[in-house]
Design a protein around this motif. Structure first.
Motif, PDB file in Angstrom:
ATOM      1  N   MET A   1      14.543 -29.087 -21.505  1.00  0.00           N
ATOM      2  CA  MET A   1      13.139 -29.492 -21.490  1.00  0.00           C
ATOM      3  C   MET A   1      12.522 -29.175 -20.137  1.00  0.00           C
ATOM      4  N   LEU A   2      11.316 -28.611 -20.169  1.00  0.00           N
ATOM      5  CA  LEU A   2      10.617 -28.264 -18.944  1.00  0.00           C
ATOM      6  C   LEU A   2      10.068 -29.500 -18.246  1.00  0.00           C
ATOM      7  N   THR A   3      10.051 -29.456 -16.930  1.00  0.00           N
ATOM      8  CA  THR A   3       9.455 -30.525 -16.140  1.00  0.00           C
ATOM      9  C   THR A   3       8.305 -29.938 -15.315  1.00  0.00           C
ATOM     10  N   THR A   4       7.480 -30.819 -14.763  1.00  0.00           N
ATOM     11  CA  THR A   4       6.383 -30.337 -13.914  1.00  0.00           C
ATOM     12  C   THR A   4       6.936 -29.631 -12.673  1.00  0.00           C
ATOM     13  N   ASP A   5       8.098 -30.060 -12.191  1.00  0.00           N
ATOM     14  CA  ASP A   5       8.725 -29.377 -11.052  1.00  0.00           C
ATOM     15  C   ASP A   5       9.078 -27.940 -11.414  1.00  0.00           C
ATOM     16  N   ASP A   6       9.559 -27.752 -12.660  1.00  0.00           N
ATOM     17  CA  ASP A   6       9.854 -26.391 -13.122  1.00  0.00           C
ATOM     18  C   ASP A   6       8.589 -25.532 -13.120  1.00  0.00           C
ATOM     19  N   LEU A   7       7.503 -26.104 -13.609  1.00  0.00           N
ATOM     20  CA  LEU A   7       6.242 -25.357 -13.699  1.00  0.00           C
ATOM     21  C   LEU A   7       5.729 -24.996 -12.306  1.00  0.00           C
ATOM     22  N   ARG A   8       5.815 -25.935 -11.381  1.00  0.00           N
ATOM     23  CA  ARG A   8       5.357 -25.659 -10.011  1.00  0.00           C
ATOM     24  C   ARG A   8       6.259 -24.615  -9.340  1.00  0.00           C
ATOM     25  N   PHE A   9       7.547 -24.711  -9.591  1.00  0.00           N
ATOM     26  CA  PHE A   9       8.491 -23.742  -9.046  1.00  0.00           C
ATOM     27  C   PHE A   9       8.180 -22.341  -9.554  1.00  0.00           C
ATOM     28  N   PHE A  10       7.979 -22.211 -10.861  1.00  0.00           N
ATOM     29  CA  PHE A  10       7.715 -20.891 -11.431  1.00  0.00           C
ATOM     30  C   PHE A  10       6.346 -20.378 -10.989  1.00  0.00           C
ATOM     31  N   ALA A  11       5.366 -21.263 -10.860  1.00  0.00           N
ATOM     32  CA  ALA A  11       4.041 -20.848 -10.384  1.00  0.00           C
ATOM     33  C   ALA A  11       4.121 -20.283  -8.974  1.00  0.00           C
ATOM     34  N   ALA A  12       4.988 -20.865  -8.127  1.00  0.00           N
ATOM     35  CA  ALA A  12       5.163 -20.354  -6.766  1.00  0.00           C
ATOM     36  C   ALA A  12       5.749 -18.948  -6.782  1.00  0.00           C
ATOM     37  N   ILE A  13       6.673 -18.690  -7.703  1.00  0.00           N
ATOM     38  CA  ILE A  13       7.268 -17.362  -7.815  1.00  0.00           C
ATOM     39  C   ILE A  13       6.218 -16.359  -8.287  1.00  0.00           C
ATOM     40  N   VAL A  14       5.425 -16.751  -9.273  1.00  0.00           N
ATOM     41  CA  VAL A  14       4.409 -15.854  -9.819  1.00  0.00           C
ATOM     42  C   VAL A  14       3.374 -15.475  -8.759  1.00  0.00           C
ATOM     43  N   CYS A  15       3.028 -16.410  -7.897  1.00  0.00           N
ATOM     44  CA  CYS A  15       2.000 -16.157  -6.882  1.00  0.00           C
ATOM     45  C   CYS A  15       2.524 -15.365  -5.686  1.00  0.00           C
ATOM     46  N   ALA A  16       3.846 -15.278  -5.556  1.00  0.00           N
ATOM     47  CA  ALA A  16       4.435 -14.615  -4.389  1.00  0.00           C
ATOM     48  C   ALA A  16       4.770 -13.158  -4.703  1.00  0.00           C
ATOM     49  N   PRO A  17       4.720 -12.284  -3.694  1.00  0.00           N
ATOM     50  CA  PRO A  17       5.041 -10.866  -3.925  1.00  0.00           C
ATOM     51  C   PRO A  17       6.535 -10.608  -4.087  1.00  0.00           C
ATOM     52  N   SER A  18       7.364 -11.563  -3.676  1.00  0.00           N
ATOM     53  CA  SER A  18       8.811 -11.388  -3.774  1.00  0.00           C
ATOM     54  C   SER A  18       9.479 -12.757  -3.811  1.00  0.00           C
ATOM     55  N   LEU A  19      10.751 -12.776  -4.178  1.00  0.00           N
ATOM     56  CA  LEU A  19      11.481 -14.039  -4.181  1.00  0.00           C
ATOM     57  C   LEU A  19      11.638 -14.582  -2.762  1.00  0.00           C
ATOM     58  N   ALA A  20      11.765 -13.683  -1.802  1.00  0.00           N
ATOM     59  CA  ALA A  20      11.873 -14.125  -0.404  1.00  0.00           C
ATOM     60  C   ALA A  20      10.590 -14.814   0.041  1.00  0.00           C
ATOM     61  N   ALA A  21       9.439 -14.256  -0.380  1.00  0.00           N
ATOM     62  CA  ALA A  21       8.161 -14.873  -0.036  1.00  0.00           C
ATOM     63  C   ALA A  21       8.007 -16.217  -0.737  1.00  0.00           C
ATOM     64  N   ALA A  22       8.464 -16.279  -1.996  1.00  0.00           N
ATOM     65  CA  ALA A  22       8.407 -17.550  -2.723  1.00  0.00           C
ATOM     66  C   ALA A  22       9.277 -18.598  -2.034  1.00  0.00           C
ATOM     67  N   ALA A  23      10.431 -18.171  -1.527  1.00  0.00           N
ATOM     68  CA  ALA A  23      11.319 -19.100  -0.817  1.00  0.00           C
ATOM     69  C   ALA A  23      10.632 -19.661   0.418  1.00  0.00           C
ATOM     70  N   ARG A  24       9.906 -18.801   1.143  1.00  0.00           N
ATOM     71  CA  ARG A  24       9.180 -19.278   2.327  1.00  0.00           C
ATOM     72  C   ARG A  24       8.110 -20.284   1.934  1.00  0.00           C
ATOM     73  N   ASP A  25       7.381 -19.998   0.834  1.00  0.00           N
ATOM     74  CA  ASP A  25       6.341 -20.923   0.383  1.00  0.00           C
ATOM     75  C   ASP A  25       6.925 -22.263  -0.050  1.00  0.00           C
ATOM     76  N   LEU A  26       8.139 -22.227  -0.603  1.00  0.00           N
ATOM     77  CA  LEU A  26       8.779 -23.441  -1.097  1.00  0.00           C
ATOM     78  C   LEU A  26       9.635 -24.127  -0.035  1.00  0.00           C
ATOM     79  N   ASN A  27       9.735 -23.499   1.142  1.00  0.00           N
ATOM     80  CA  ASN A  27      10.534 -24.047   2.236  1.00  0.00           C
ATOM     81  C   ASN A  27      12.008 -24.214   1.870  1.00  0.00           C
ATOM     82  N   VAL A  28      12.537 -23.214   1.158  1.00  0.00           N
ATOM     83  CA  VAL A  28      13.956 -23.198   0.811  1.00  0.00           C
ATOM     84  C   VAL A  28      14.491 -21.807   1.092  1.00  0.00           C
ATOM     85  N   SER A  29      15.783 -21.633   0.933  1.00  0.00           N
ATOM     86  CA  SER A  29      16.384 -20.322   1.172  1.00  0.00           C
ATOM     87  C   SER A  29      16.176 -19.416  -0.034  1.00  0.00           C
TER      88      SER A  29
END
Length: 321
Positions: A1-29
């Motif tokens: 089952m999807l959670t709001t955290d999942d949706l926010r996580f995936f939205a961050a990936i969609v908005c970023a040009p790369s997974l590395a950029a998404a990691a920076r936006d999410l403050n994780v590795s």
């Protein structure tokens, strides 16, 4: 089952040009992002993103999740804001983009004061002199100085403050080279160009106050920069004639560091405006509240309220050099 955290996580990936950029936006590795994305795909039983080198491409399932997820998160944000507003609070995330110079001097202080008054709100302020090249999906409010060449129907333009463009130079420059008495005299002067907003910065368009006739002058700048503060400093140092916004040089004219020239002509005005999405304007109280706060600081217009116009320097104009 999807959670709001999942949706926010995936939205961050969609908005970023790369997974590395998404990691920076999410403050994780970056490995943490890759691992969580893989776990989400396994849980849903579908591939969401195709990775080809550094580029990310959404699959059909990824497009569906991104679009539906965006709607769900928007509805949740609306609900949270509506509940907070009923209690007299302003909350949510506010993304603002503004020009470098004007944003630093007039927008940034309002951002800090607004967030202090409404601690439940998170504000990101980005400063750029090429707002036109920034996707509108990445900001909620865009502060702009100058004419709007082509606003899309989805954007609303609101005026914030009047602002004219002036041609000016330092007393030291005028003492050496004389003051132009006609726009066409500028062809024989050292001019400073400011390259911003993708405008034709060497074509200066004047209109005579007496006759109403338009005069276009193509200047050959001896100095050019994409930074307004640099152009202003050069002008104050006596390096040439510059065309700058009233908001930027009014204090220098009042202080005698610069002299306004060709006062019998006008240049195209550069009003201070704000751009926002029609959909966002209708639903986001934080947007309306911030615009009200910004307008309040610009009324009365600061650069007009403080300036006492200084007469043009009486310097004989030399013949062509």
């Amino acid at each position: 089952m999807l959670t709001t955290d999942d949706l926010r996580f995936f939205a961050a990936i969609v908005c970023a040009p790369s997974l590395a950029a998404a990691a920076r936006d999410l403050n994780v590795s970056a490995p943490a992002v890759t691992q969580r994305l893989r776990a989400l795909e396994e849980r849903l039983g579908a591939h969401l993103i195709v990775r080809a080198g550094r580029q990310l491409t959404l699959t059909d399932e990824g497009e569906l999740l991104a679009e539906r997820g965006r709607r769900v998160l928007a509805e949740l944000n609306d609900l949270d804001e509506a509940l907070a507003e009923r209690q007299g609070h302003v909350s949510g995330h506010l993304r603002i983009i503004a020009p470098l110079g004007f944003g630093r001097r007039h927008v940034a202080p309002v951002v800090a004061a607004f967030q202090e008054a409404h601690p439940r709100i998170k504000i990101d302020l980005a400063l750029s002199d090429r707002i036109g090249g920034v996707p509108s999906s990445t900001w909620d409010i865009a502060v702009h100085v100058g004419e709007i060449q082509a606003a899309t129907p989805s954007l609303i333009v609101r005026g914030l403050a009047p602002n004219e463009r002036w041609v000016c130079a330092a007393p030291s420059y005028l003492a050496r080279q004389g003051a132009p008495t006609d726009p066409h005299d500028l062809r024989t002067h050292s001019c400073i160009a400011l390259r911003e907003n993708d405008e034709d910065v060497t074509l200066w368009r004047f209109r005579s106050i007496d006759s109403g006739a338009e005069e276009r002058v193509r200047v050959a700048p001896s100095l050019a920069s994409n930074d307004g503060e640099v152009a202003r400093i050069w002008a104050i140092a006596g390096r040439g004639i510059v065309m700058r916004s009233e908001w930027d040089v009014a204090d220098d004219i009042r202080g005698g560091r610069l002299v306004r020239l060709l006062k019998n002509h006008t240049l195209p005005s550069a009003p201070i405006v704000v751009l926002l999405s029609a959909r966002q304007e209708a639903r986001a109280a934080r947007i309306g509240r911030f615009i009200d706060a910004l307008k309040q600081t610009l009324d009365p217009t600061p650069w007009r309220n403080m300036v006492t116009d200084v007469p043009c320097m009486s310097v004989a104009a030399p013949q062509c050099r």
